[in-house]
Design a protein around this motif. Structure first.
Motif, PDB file in Angstrom:
ATOM      1  N   ALA A 185      16.224 -50.122  29.436  1.00 55.76           N
ATOM      2  CA  ALA A 185      17.278 -48.940  29.216  1.00 55.76           C
ATOM      3  C   ALA A 185      18.168 -48.916  28.174  1.00 55.76           C
ATOM      4  O   ALA A 185      18.238 -48.154  27.381  1.00 55.76           O
ATOM      5  CB  ALA A 185      17.737 -48.452  30.640  1.00 55.76           C
ATOM      6  N   ARG A 186      18.808 -50.141  27.991  1.00 58.75           N
ATOM      7  CA  ARG A 186      19.913 -50.449  27.087  1.00 58.75           C
ATOM      8  C   ARG A 186      19.179 -50.506  25.763  1.00 58.75           C
ATOM      9  O   ARG A 186      19.758 -50.023  24.911  1.00 58.75           O
ATOM     10  CB  ARG A 186      20.580 -51.505  27.503  1.00 58.75           C
ATOM     11  N   ALA A 187      18.168 -51.181  25.885  1.00 55.28           N
ATOM     12  CA  ALA A 187      17.362 -51.276  24.526  1.00 55.28           C
ATOM     13  C   ALA A 187      16.864 -50.193  23.898  1.00 55.28           C
ATOM     14  O   ALA A 187      16.988 -49.605  22.797  1.00 55.28           O
ATOM     15  CB  ALA A 187      16.150 -52.412  24.576  1.00 55.28           C
ATOM     16  N   TRP A 188      16.229 -49.195  24.875  1.00 55.02           N
ATOM     17  CA  TRP A 188      15.701 -47.934  24.381  1.00 55.02           C
ATOM     18  C   TRP A 188      16.824 -47.133  23.896  1.00 55.02           C
ATOM     19  O   TRP A 188      16.705 -46.292  22.936  1.00 55.02           O
ATOM     20  CB  TRP A 188      14.999 -47.161  25.557  1.00 55.02           C
ATOM     21  N   GLY A 189      17.941 -47.127  24.758  1.00 56.34           N
ATOM     22  CA  GLY A 189      19.179 -46.182  24.226  1.00 56.34           C
ATOM     23  C   GLY A 189      19.709 -46.566  23.077  1.00 56.34           C
ATOM     24  O   GLY A 189      19.893 -45.682  22.105  1.00 56.34           O
ATOM     25  N   ALA A 190      19.932 -47.807  22.747  1.00 57.96           N
ATOM     26  CA  ALA A 190      20.221 -48.411  21.410  1.00 57.96           C
ATOM     27  C   ALA A 190      19.492 -47.830  20.248  1.00 57.96           C
ATOM     28  O   ALA A 190      19.741 -47.571  19.197  1.00 57.96           O
ATOM     29  CB  ALA A 190      20.373 -49.887  21.446  1.00 57.96           C
ATOM     30  N   HIS A 191      18.171 -47.966  20.363  1.00 56.12           N
ATOM     31  CA  HIS A 191      17.115 -47.697  19.580  1.00 56.12           C
ATOM     32  C   HIS A 191      17.422 -46.062  19.156  1.00 56.12           C
ATOM     33  O   HIS A 191      17.329 -45.926  17.996  1.00 56.12           O
ATOM     34  CB  HIS A 191      15.737 -47.851  19.869  1.00 56.12           C
ATOM     35  N   HIS A 192      17.567 -45.239  19.933  1.00 55.32           N
ATOM     36  CA  HIS A 192      17.676 -43.883  19.827  1.00 55.32           C
ATOM     37  C   HIS A 192      19.086 -43.415  19.505  1.00 55.32           C
ATOM     38  O   HIS A 192      19.349 -42.208  19.443  1.00 55.32           O
ATOM     39  CB  HIS A 192      16.962 -43.244  20.890  1.00 55.32           C
ATOM     40  N   LYS A 193      19.873 -44.515  19.833  1.00 51.70           N
ATOM     41  CA  LYS A 193      21.574 -43.990  19.560  1.00 51.70           C
ATOM     42  C   LYS A 193      22.053 -43.075  20.603  1.00 51.70           C
ATOM     43  O   LYS A 193      22.562 -42.215  20.120  1.00 51.70           O
ATOM     44  CB  LYS A 193      21.945 -43.615  18.081  1.00 51.70           C
ATOM     45  N   LEU A 194      21.455 -42.996  21.765  1.00 48.98           N
ATOM     46  CA  LEU A 194      21.725 -42.215  22.691  1.00 48.98           C
ATOM     47  C   LEU A 194      22.101 -42.823  24.238  1.00 48.98           C
ATOM     48  O   LEU A 194      21.632 -44.046  24.343  1.00 48.98           O
ATOM     49  CB  LEU A 194      20.643 -41.269  23.244  1.00 48.98           C
ATOM     50  N   PRO A 195      23.219 -42.242  24.941  1.00 48.01           N
ATOM     51  CA  PRO A 195      23.521 -42.921  25.979  1.00 48.01           C
ATOM     52  C   PRO A 195      22.464 -42.927  26.949  1.00 48.01           C
ATOM     53  O   PRO A 195      21.796 -41.961  27.201  1.00 48.01           O
ATOM     54  CB  PRO A 195      24.812 -42.069  26.614  1.00 48.01           C
ATOM     55  N   THR A 196      21.949 -44.148  27.598  1.00 46.84           N
ATOM     56  CA  THR A 196      20.850 -44.207  28.470  1.00 46.84           C
ATOM     57  C   THR A 196      21.210 -44.883  29.872  1.00 46.84           C
ATOM     58  O   THR A 196      21.746 -45.879  29.833  1.00 46.84           O
ATOM     59  CB  THR A 196      19.790 -44.999  27.857  1.00 46.84           C
ATOM     60  N   ILE A 197      20.773 -44.005  30.921  1.00 49.23           N
ATOM     61  CA  ILE A 197      20.799 -44.817  32.252  1.00 49.23           C
ATOM     62  C   ILE A 197      19.712 -45.362  32.895  1.00 49.23           C
ATOM     63  O   ILE A 197      18.508 -44.514  32.884  1.00 49.23           O
ATOM     64  CB  ILE A 197      21.457 -43.590  33.198  1.00 49.23           C
ATOM     65  N   ALA A 198      19.696 -46.307  33.317  1.00 49.86           N
ATOM     66  CA  ALA A 198      18.403 -46.818  34.215  1.00 49.86           C
ATOM     67  C   ALA A 198      18.456 -46.153  35.530  1.00 49.86           C
ATOM     68  O   ALA A 198      19.345 -46.077  36.173  1.00 49.86           O
ATOM     69  CB  ALA A 198      18.208 -48.115  34.207  1.00 49.86           C
ATOM     70  N   ALA A 199      17.166 -45.783  35.967  1.00 50.39           N
ATOM     71  CA  ALA A 199      17.021 -45.338  37.150  1.00 50.39           C
ATOM     72  C   ALA A 199      15.779 -45.808  37.843  1.00 50.39           C
ATOM     73  O   ALA A 199      14.988 -46.270  37.308  1.00 50.39           O
ATOM     74  CB  ALA A 199      16.749 -43.519  37.219  1.00 50.39           C
ATOM     75  N   PHE A 200      15.689 -45.482  39.337  1.00 48.46           N
ATOM     76  CA  PHE A 200      14.626 -45.989  39.930  1.00 48.46           C
ATOM     77  C   PHE A 200      13.964 -45.241  40.873  1.00 48.46           C
ATOM     78  O   PHE A 200      14.746 -44.416  41.612  1.00 48.46           O
ATOM     79  CB  PHE A 200      15.261 -47.356  40.699  1.00 48.46           C
ATOM     80  N   ALA A 201      12.810 -45.225  41.121  1.00 49.44           N
ATOM     81  CA  ALA A 201      12.004 -44.211  41.962  1.00 49.44           C
ATOM     82  C   ALA A 201      12.126 -44.588  43.416  1.00 49.44           C
ATOM     83  O   ALA A 201      11.978 -43.835  44.422  1.00 49.44           O
ATOM     84  CB  ALA A 201      10.476 -44.137  41.455  1.00 49.44           C
ATOM     85  N   SER A 202      12.179 -45.946  43.692  1.00 49.13           N
ATOM     86  CA  SER A 202      12.403 -46.540  45.272  1.00 49.13           C
ATOM     87  C   SER A 202      13.037 -47.775  45.208  1.00 49.13           C
ATOM     88  O   SER A 202      13.612 -48.584  44.189  1.00 49.13           O
ATOM     89  CB  SER A 202      11.168 -46.692  45.763  1.00 49.13           C
TER      90      SER A 202
END
Length: 252
Positions: free
Chosen positions: A153-170
């Motif tokens: 999630a941190r890597a994805w957010g950094a790529h898009h320059k957007l704040p990103t939070i990891a979430a979990f389905a269970s």
């Protein structure tokens, strides 16, 4: 010499869309390597099971089999279920070489698929602006597996320059809805959710339901069938096939 057979081993789901996706992904792999015998199998809940596929391949004369676990994180299924299933298959077929490879994991190429699924959702929902992201994984009781999703999630957010939070389905907080609400509490209103899950099913549906209830503007589909994933399956297979070659043959 015939190349080892490849079994793409998924966990399985009561949702028929999941098995259909895994079968289609396996077919994509087979199209890329028409010289290989490629078969899907499931640990649970779907047919064919690993034992059935191994039995069929052995009956056809295959003496070497590479099992590629279609798993994104190295949690319980990877650490316990897959090794037990593969060892049971070995015990039932004396003289047949069966090796399990590393799991798929989360490769950089998968982020291209993730972005494509997100673009599809944004187009369908007619969304043109984003100010935050959530990346949802299946979730596990294993904190190391969850940490991998958080790192992605941190890597994805950094790529898009957007704040990103990891979430979990269970199994672990936060759920997708909590993550979306956390962004909204910070004043963000254009929040999209990506899924680091391989196939549709109950958990992805739950992520989408909770995210939309909390105010997400778009939720991407799971990774599904993509060349990037099929290529990683083949890369894992290649390593497993080498592991089946005797050392003396490698240095002959």
């Amino acid at each position: 010499m015939t190349a080892p057979a490849l079994i793409a081993l998924a966990h399985g789901s009561r949702d028929p869309r999941s098995a259909a996706t895994i079968t289609a992904l396996t077919e994509r792999v087979a199209c890329m390597r028409p010289d290989l015998r490629v078969e899907p199998a499931f640990l649970d809940l779907n047919e064919p099971g690993l034992d059935d596929v191994v039995d069929r391949l052995v009956a056809e004369g295959h003496g070497e089999i590479v099992v590629v676990p279609l798993l994104l994180t190295d949690a319980y299924h990877a650490q316990v279920d897959v090794p037990q299933a593969v060892e049971a298959a070995r015990q039932r077929h004396d003289g047949v070489q069966i090796v399990a490879t590393k799991i798929l994991g989360i490769e950089n190429a998968f982020f291209r698929v993730l972005d494509e699924r997100l673009r599809e959702s944004l187009k369908d929902r007619r969304v043109r602006e984003l100010d935050a992201l959530v990346l949802a994984g299946a979730g596990s009781s294993d904190p190391v597996a969850n940490a991998l999703i958080a790192r992605a999630a941190r890597a994805w957010g950094a790529h898009h320059k957007l704040p990103t939070i990891a979430a979990f389905a269970s199994s672990a907080p936060p759920a997708a809805g909590e993550a979306v609400r956390s962004h909204r509490a910070d004043g963000r209103r254009h929040i999209a959710v990506g899924m680091l899950m391989l196939a549709p099913g109950f958990l992805p549906d739950r992520v989408a339901e909770l995210a939309y209830e909390a105010g997400a503007v778009a939720v991407a589909e799971p990774l599904g069938v993509a060349d990037e994933i099929a290529e990683v399956v083949l890369a894992r297979y290649a390593v497993g096939a080498v592991d089946l070659v005797p050392l003396e043959a490698l240095f002959a």
